[in-house]
Design a protein around this motif. Structure first.
Motif, PDB file in Angstrom:
ATOM      1  N   ALA A  10       0.808  -1.222   0.000  1.00 19.12           N
ATOM      2  CA  ALA A  10       0.000   0.000   0.000  1.00 19.12           C
ATOM      3  C   ALA A  10       0.838   1.268   0.000  1.00 19.12           C
ATOM      4  O   ALA A  10       0.809   2.056  -0.962  1.00 19.12           O
ATOM      5  N   TYR A  11       1.611   1.474   1.064  1.00 10.95           N
ATOM      6  CA  TYR A  11       2.285   2.761   1.279  1.00 10.95           C
ATOM      7  C   TYR A  11       3.550   2.877   0.434  1.00 10.95           C
ATOM      8  O   TYR A  11       4.477   2.099   0.578  1.00 10.95           O
ATOM      9  N   GLY A  12       3.519   3.839  -0.468  1.00 10.47           N
ATOM     10  CA  GLY A  12       4.610   4.010  -1.414  1.00 10.47           C
ATOM     11  C   GLY A  12       4.348   3.318  -2.734  1.00 10.47           C
ATOM     12  O   GLY A  12       4.999   3.633  -3.737  1.00 10.47           O
ATOM     13  N   THR A  13       3.413   2.374  -2.746  1.00 15.77           N
ATOM     14  CA  THR A  13       3.094   1.631  -3.968  1.00 15.77           C
ATOM     15  C   THR A  13       1.788   2.145  -4.569  1.00 15.77           C
ATOM     16  O   THR A  13       1.765   2.648  -5.690  1.00 15.77           O
ATOM     17  N   LEU A  14       0.695   2.038  -3.826  1.00 19.38           N
ATOM     18  CA  LEU A  14      -0.572   2.616  -4.266  1.00 19.38           C
ATOM     19  C   LEU A  14      -0.736   4.059  -3.788  1.00 19.38           C
ATOM     20  O   LEU A  14      -1.315   4.891  -4.488  1.00 19.38           O
ATOM     21  N   PHE A  15      -0.227   4.346  -2.587  1.00 23.10           N
ATOM     22  CA  PHE A  15      -0.421   5.648  -1.955  1.00 23.10           C
ATOM     23  C   PHE A  15       0.910   6.380  -1.813  1.00 23.10           C
ATOM     24  O   PHE A  15       1.906   5.794  -1.399  1.00 23.10           O
TER      25      PHE A  15
END
Length: 229
Positions: A10-15
Motif C-alpha cells: 500500500a504505502y509508497g506503492t498505491l499511496f
C-alpha cells in the motif's frame, strides 16, 4: 501458471507517502515547513520503515499507526519542528488521507475487468488502510485488504506473505506481488511470488536473497504484465 491474484503493497506503492508533508507545506501559514518538507518526508518514511524491521526482529510489535507517529516525532525533531503539536496533528491527519498515484484506479479497474483478484497486503493497520482506500475511492476495485495485524509482525516476515494464499486461495506461483519497496519486492520474490518492483526513483537493486523478475517506473503496465505471465 496463469496469474490469479495481483497483490499490492500500500504505502509508497498505491499511496504516495510524501503527500502528507507536501500537502501540509502548501497550507496557509506553513512557510517554515515549505522549506523543509522533502527532508521531513524522507526522514519520516525512513524511520517508519526502520522501526517496523526492528520491531519484527525484537518481537516488540506495535501497530503501524504507532510506528508512523514515532517516525514523525523523530523527523520533526531532526527538522527543528519538535514541540509543534498542531503541525504534528495535521501531518498525522493527512497521512490517513494519502493520495493514490494517478494511475492506480485505472490500473485496478483493468485488472478487475480481466477477472483477476486484486488485494492489498500491507504493514498498515486495518483502520489506516480502510481510511486510505476510502479516501482514494478504491474500495470497489479491491477484493481484499490484508493487514499484517492478522499475524502480529511486519513484513518481510514469511508469515505475512503466507496470508495471501490463506486469504485469497492463490499460491505464490499464481500471485503477482507488486511493491515500490525494493526490500519488499526482493523478499516477496524469495518467498516465491512472481514479483514486480515499482522503482519510481530509479534506485539500485537491493542486495538480498530474492530478486524481482520485473521492474517498472509506475503501475500502468501491471495489467499487461499479469496477462503476459
Amino acid at each position: 501458471m496463469p496469474v490469479k491474484a495481483c497483490v499490492f503493497d500500500a504505502y509508497g506503492t498505491l499511496f504516495d507517502v510524501a503527500a502528507a508533508a507536501r500537502a501540509a507545506a502548501a497550507e496557509p501559514g506553513a512557510e517554515r515547513l515549505a522549506a523543509l518538507w522533502p527532508k521531513l518526508a524522507e526522514i519520516w518514511r525512513l524511520k517508519q520503515l526502520q522501526y517496523t524491521w526492528l520491531r519484527a526482529v525484537t518481537g516488540d510489535h506495535a501497530d503501524f499507526w504507532a510506528v508512523t507517529a514515532d517516525g514523525l516525532d523523530v523527523a520533526m525533531e531532526a527538522c527543528g519542528l519538535a514541540g509543534d503539536a498542531a503541525l504534528r496533528a495535521r501531518l498525522l491527519a493527512l497521512y490517513r488521507e494519502l493520495e493514490a498515484y494517478p494511475e492506480v484506479a485505472e490500473m485496478l479497474a483493468a485488472l478487475k475487468a480481466a477477472g483477476r483478484t486484486t488485494a492489498i497486503l500491507s504493514n498498515g493497520s486495518p483502520e489506516m488502510l480502510d481510511a486510505a482506500v476510502a479516501n482514494a475511492g478504491l474500495a470497489d476495485l479491491l477484493d481484499a485488504v490484508i493487514s499484517v495485524e492478522e499475524v502480529g509482525v511486519f513484513k518481510p516476515h514469511a508469515s505475512v506473505y503466507a496470508l495471501v494464499e490463506r486469504r485469497l486461495g492463490a499460491s505464490p506461483a499464481e500471485t503477482l506481488f507488486v511493491s515500490s519497496n525494493g526490500w519488499d519486492a526482493c523478499c516477496g520474490a524469495a518467498f516465491g511470488f512472481r514479483t514486480l518492483w515499482v522503482n519510481r526513483a530509479g534506485d539500485p537493486m537491493d542486495r538480498l536473497p530474492g530478486r524481482p523478475a520485473h521492474v517498472a517506473r509506475d503501475l500502468s503496465g501491471v495489467p499487461a504484465l499479469a496477462t503476459a505471465l
